[in-house]
Design an enzyme around this catalytic site. Sequence first.
Site, PDB file in Angstrom:
ATOM      1  N   SER A 288       3.817   6.744   0.415  1.00 24.81           N
ATOM      2  CA  SER A 288       5.167   6.329   0.820  1.00 24.81           C
ATOM      3  C   SER A 288       5.388   4.897   0.352  1.00 24.81           C
ATOM      4  CB  SER A 288       5.279   6.374   2.342  1.00 24.81           C
ATOM      5  OG  SER A 288       4.314   5.488   2.910  1.00 24.81           O
ATOM      6  N   ASP A 289       6.655   4.500   0.207  1.00 27.37           N
ATOM      7  CA  ASP A 289       6.908   3.091  -0.025  1.00 27.37           C
ATOM      8  C   ASP A 289       6.677   2.347   1.300  1.00 27.37           C
ATOM      9  OD1 ASP A 289       9.472   1.436  -2.046  1.00 27.37           O
ATOM     10  OD2 ASP A 289       7.653   0.691  -1.092  1.00 27.37           O
ATOM     11  N   TRP A 290       6.674   1.050   1.214  1.00 31.15           N
ATOM     12  CA  TRP A 290       6.310   0.194   2.341  1.00 31.15           C
ATOM     13  C   TRP A 290       7.123   0.500   3.598  1.00 31.15           C
ATOM     14  CZ3 TRP A 290       3.158  -4.453   1.793  1.00 31.15           C
ATOM     15  CH2 TRP A 290       3.102  -5.232   2.928  1.00 31.15           C
TER      16      TRP A 290
END
Length: 730
Positions: A288-290
């Site tokens: 996932s992105d941050w």
Amino acid sequence: MKTIKAIAIILAAVVLSAFSWKTPVYKDASQPVEKRVQDLLKRMTLQEKIMQMNQYIIGRNDNSNNRGKVVAKIPPEIGSLIYFYEDPETRNDIQKRAMEQTRLGIPVLLGFDVIHGYRTVFPVPLAQAASFNPGMTSKLNAIAASEAYSAGIDWTFAPMIDVCRDPRWGRIVECYGEDPYTNSVFCEAAVKGFQGKNLSDKGTIAACLKHFVCYGASEAGRDYVYTEVSDQTMWDTYLPPYEAGVKAGAQTVMSAFNNINGIPASANRHTLTDILKNGWGFDGLVVSDWDAIAQIKLNGMAQDAAECAELSVNAGVDLDMKDNAYAEHLEQLVKEGKVSIKRIDDAVARILRVKFRLGLFDDPYRENKPQEEVFMQQESLELSEKAAAESMVLLKNDSSVLPLRKGAHIALIGPLAEAKKDLLGSWRGKGRADETETLAAAMQREFDGRVTVVEGCSFKGEDRSGFAEALQAAQSADAVVLALGEKSGWSGENASRANIELPEIQQELLREVKKAGKPMVVVLFNGRPLVLTQDEPMADAILEAWFPGTRGAAAVAGTLSGRYNPSGKLPVTFPAHQGQIPIYYNKRLPARRGNQGYYFDVTVKPLYPFGHGLSYSNFESSPVTLSADKLSKGGKITASVTVKNTSAVDGAQTVLWFISDPSCRRVTRPEKELRHFEKKIIPAGASETFTFEIQPERDLSFPDSQGTRFIEAGKFIVSACGTQAEFTLE
Ligand code: GLC
């Protein structure tokens, strides 16, 4: 003799079986990756599996957009870390703890944003696209991988391949422009540069295709917002670069922040599992992105972090970047039957697979070499300058003001004349301002000290106190170079601009200096297309330098002096007016022509179109010709164009080949679509023939709204260099 031989064979068998008995398959480097994955997986407890599905950070986080609690005591069983250190010492400690202080000894996967260089910084990706030289991007990324590998990195969060048609969006600087084909070609080159021939070789790192998917369609050019994308547009525009990246062997994909038609990208089973994993057979890991998992709640789809984790893992996100949702909730979700152990095993298998392919189990440690042996090597710096020179786009050059005459006295004016950090652009990795040459220094060297440098004004604001000195410098010079544009932080993540003109104070400086009546060259340092309609008439020449990296200033100075002949072409359209946005070349045909469907108040034409770029050479092209005017679905024909360099200056020319399908019964096609490009050096007075071998399956087929490719017989048009030819597919 025979007895001795027999005894030797028996002994060898005993030793081998003892070895195999003592050494588990997953620790045996001679075993196939898949066997090692499955062997390890079946030895793991649920908690050990869940820890593999988490990524924390270690070191000083230098991304101001991403703050949040830091896990103080990092468990040695952690699956992955974002590694902010510049040497492998901490890495080696981490790996030693993981390999020796845990039950199974699973190494940690260390990632970092190596976007356009690590310590040696190269031109930003948008600039690299302007070179139309994907082979250069492969070379740059191989150097970046080698530097990052030596620093202790296993994995980069790049390439970013989010096609973008809205220059207000700051992240346009990170992609390869507005065209799906350009992004696809550069994506493949970028992945090959990072991952090399064999992922377990020293000096190679895993690539990451991001941000999956449609992030570039961000509404009104803002970041982290909703994206309305039809299925057809998803398949036509946003998915092709990712399919190219998966085919190129990218080992990881990052799920995005945006909400795709109501389903957040990191909770979107259709894109992450149906398309990416099941449709394309992607067998690497999805990170996932941050905090993107926790942000599913902010997007309005989940009540709490547990629900975010459930939605995300079941959609297909394997590794949780930073927000701890998986560490805190997955075990309970499995107990409640909301997440299957099958899904957990699939996610962990993907993470282990990438680690085995990288060779981390067999070679987890890094030699701590002296930084001067690893970073900023002479050949890396030379390539950085060459790449920057190839990325420059000469937008205007009236009366051949450029190149500037040697011996001329030059006034260099503007807020970017002495800039350092800004030349590195956003996502500059570990690039350092104090290792970056200013344009002023580079020009003093290039023009033997005959340069007067005056700032004139700041990037923005109301302070005009420097104008008088700037005007005076211009009046005393033979020519004026204005270094104008954006700060590096005005593009990149969370850096959208509603007004993409040059800041007013810079435009005023331009007008003020114009009063000197000298030849005026504007050099632009920026991370997006700008609206230059007010400024263009005052400049005799305009050179688009983007954010050119560690040796970008030398490349600009060399271009101004003629040491380099600019060869870049625009990978993005430069609007004539903000009100035209979105404006891009591969738009679909309107229902009416002529003066219908236009604006009352401004033109519909861009200031500079996709593919625009001048040279110091003069190129003349023949009309496009075809080897035949009809072909069958299994056949191919070749389109050709001959380009002559009628000048006295060697130069490089890029020919862009477009396909048009003027009547497509299944679904209308864009007016034209880039399908091939080629760049060649053409010596002064010489000619070169460029060809495009048209293969129907590859070049004349299109996706429908479900992604099924179709091909229709009928008339097609191939065009290049302003001419076209028709042919029929039977
Ligand atoms: C950021 C960016 C992403 C980056 C990640 C790690 O928020 O969206 O591109 O790779 O976090 O820094």
